[in-house]
Design an enzyme around this catalytic site. Structure first.
Site, PDB file in Angstrom:
ATOM      1  N   HIS A 170      -3.484   5.725   3.811  1.00  6.64           N
ATOM      2  CA  HIS A 170      -4.284   4.604   3.320  1.00  6.64           C
ATOM      3  C   HIS A 170      -3.775   3.261   3.843  1.00  6.64           C
ATOM      4  CE1 HIS A 170      -6.007   1.872   0.181  1.00  6.64           C
ATOM      5  NE2 HIS A 170      -7.012   2.732   0.228  1.00  6.64           N
ATOM      6  N   SER A 198     -11.506  -0.608  -0.188  1.00  5.10           N
ATOM      7  CA  SER A 198     -10.166  -0.698   0.389  1.00  5.10           C
ATOM      8  C   SER A 198     -10.199  -1.187   1.825  1.00  5.10           C
ATOM      9  CB  SER A 198      -9.486   0.683   0.361  1.00  5.10           C
ATOM     10  OG  SER A 198      -9.058   1.009  -0.935  1.00  5.10           O
ATOM     11  N   ASP A 251       0.835  -1.201   0.000  1.00  2.00           N
ATOM     12  CA  ASP A 251       0.000   0.000   0.000  1.00  2.00           C
ATOM     13  C   ASP A 251       0.873   1.256   0.000  1.00  2.00           C
ATOM     14  OD1 ASP A 251      -2.323   1.835   0.854  1.00  2.00           O
ATOM     15  OD2 ASP A 251      -3.266  -0.130   0.866  1.00  2.00           O
TER      16      ASP A 251
END
Length: 292
Positions: free
Chosen positions: A103, A247, A63
């Site tokens: 994220h 996600s 990520d």
């Protein structure tokens, strides 16, 4: 038995509901579908992961990096990033366990909340949570597969078909190396990779609040629905925010897979996917489907 309706995998695509990412399930408008299962006795949630905390499962979060100092993370085993090598190509190198975007930290925090004993490693292939090159993804994924992780969380995808063949090859390679890829469906109804490959576990969102509730989806490409709407997630700087997206559905399934492997460490990818299917909240067990 004669089918009474068109099977789910032959039907038209479901509508895209506002407020829920594409491929997701809006439970307030459409209940999870009851699904007739070919019975395999004995597989329940308790059998699958009861008493497990993820210990022994090695998870790589591919990520934007992970903020290891965040209280919801509690540290990572190692941190790496994809960088330019001496010859101009891409390679993987060690780096500080940080996340310039947030994220990856959010995804890692979800996994840690479900499987606190699992080993987490961070691999940064994205720069700001949205952008990154397909070449960096391929390079990073190849490294993670070769490093022997049990589970790789991919809350990302690429729409560029030029990378499809390379990613398909890596997905198959991971499958036969007992390395399961858990991939988030795209948040928009577009074709992207690698979540559309059959060798990965593909995940979209549902809008319920229980992190351990997930559903089998009999009408792929997304095979499972997990919590992904208004999810409380870790954010850099020790913060917590609420965010929506496929996600954040994927790491819920990654965490559950870590629990299963912690309790049943010899499971292969197809066995693990089967257990996920049988323990889902809308599949038939002993004649009863568990649908809220």
């Amino acid at each position: 038995m004669t089918p009474t309706s068109t099977p789910p995998w032959r039907r038209e695509k479901r509508a895209h509901f506002p407020g829920v990412p594409a491929w997701g399930l809006a439970t307030a408008r459409q209940a999870p579908e009851r699904f007739e299962v070919s019975p395999l006795a004995g597989v329940t949630k308790e059998w699958a992961w009861g008493g497990a905390d993820g210990t022994g499962a090695r998870v790589c979060v591919v990520d934007t990096g992970v903020d290891a100092d965040h209280p919801r993370i509690g540290g990572v085993e190692r941190a790496y990033e994809v960088v330019s090598g001496d010859g101009g190509g891409l390679t993987v190198a060690g780096c500080a366990p940080a996340d310039p975007a947030g994220h990856g930290t959010a995804c890692a925090g979800v996994i840690r909340s479900i499987a606190p004993g699992a080993s987490l490693t961070s691999l940064r292939v994205l720069t700001d949570g949205k952008t990154g090159s397909g070449s960096a993804l391929v390079t990073g994924l190849r490294w993670a597969i070769d490093a022997g992780f049990d589970l790789i969380n991919l809350s990302l995808s690429t729409t560029r078909s030029t990378f499809r063949e390379s990613l398909q090859e890596l997905a198959d390679r991971a499958y036969f190396r007992r390395c399961l890829l858990i991939a988030a469906a795209h948040n928009m109804p577009v074709l992207s990779f690698p979540w559309t490959f059959s060798s990965v576990v593909s995940v979209a969102s549902h809008d319920l609040a229980d992190p351990m509730t997930y559903f089998y989806n009999p009408a792929p490409p997304a095979e499972f629905h997990a919590r992904g709407v208004k999810v409380p997630v870790a954010w850099p700087g020790g913060r917590e925010i609420r965010s929506t997206g496929n996600s954040f559905a994927a790491p819920h399934i990654t965490g559950i897979c870590a629990l299963i492997l912690s309790k049943h460490p010899w499971m292969t990818p197809f066995q693990l996917k089967t257990v996920l299917y049988l323990a889902a909240d809308n599949t038939m067990q002993n004649g009863e489907a568990h649908v809220p």
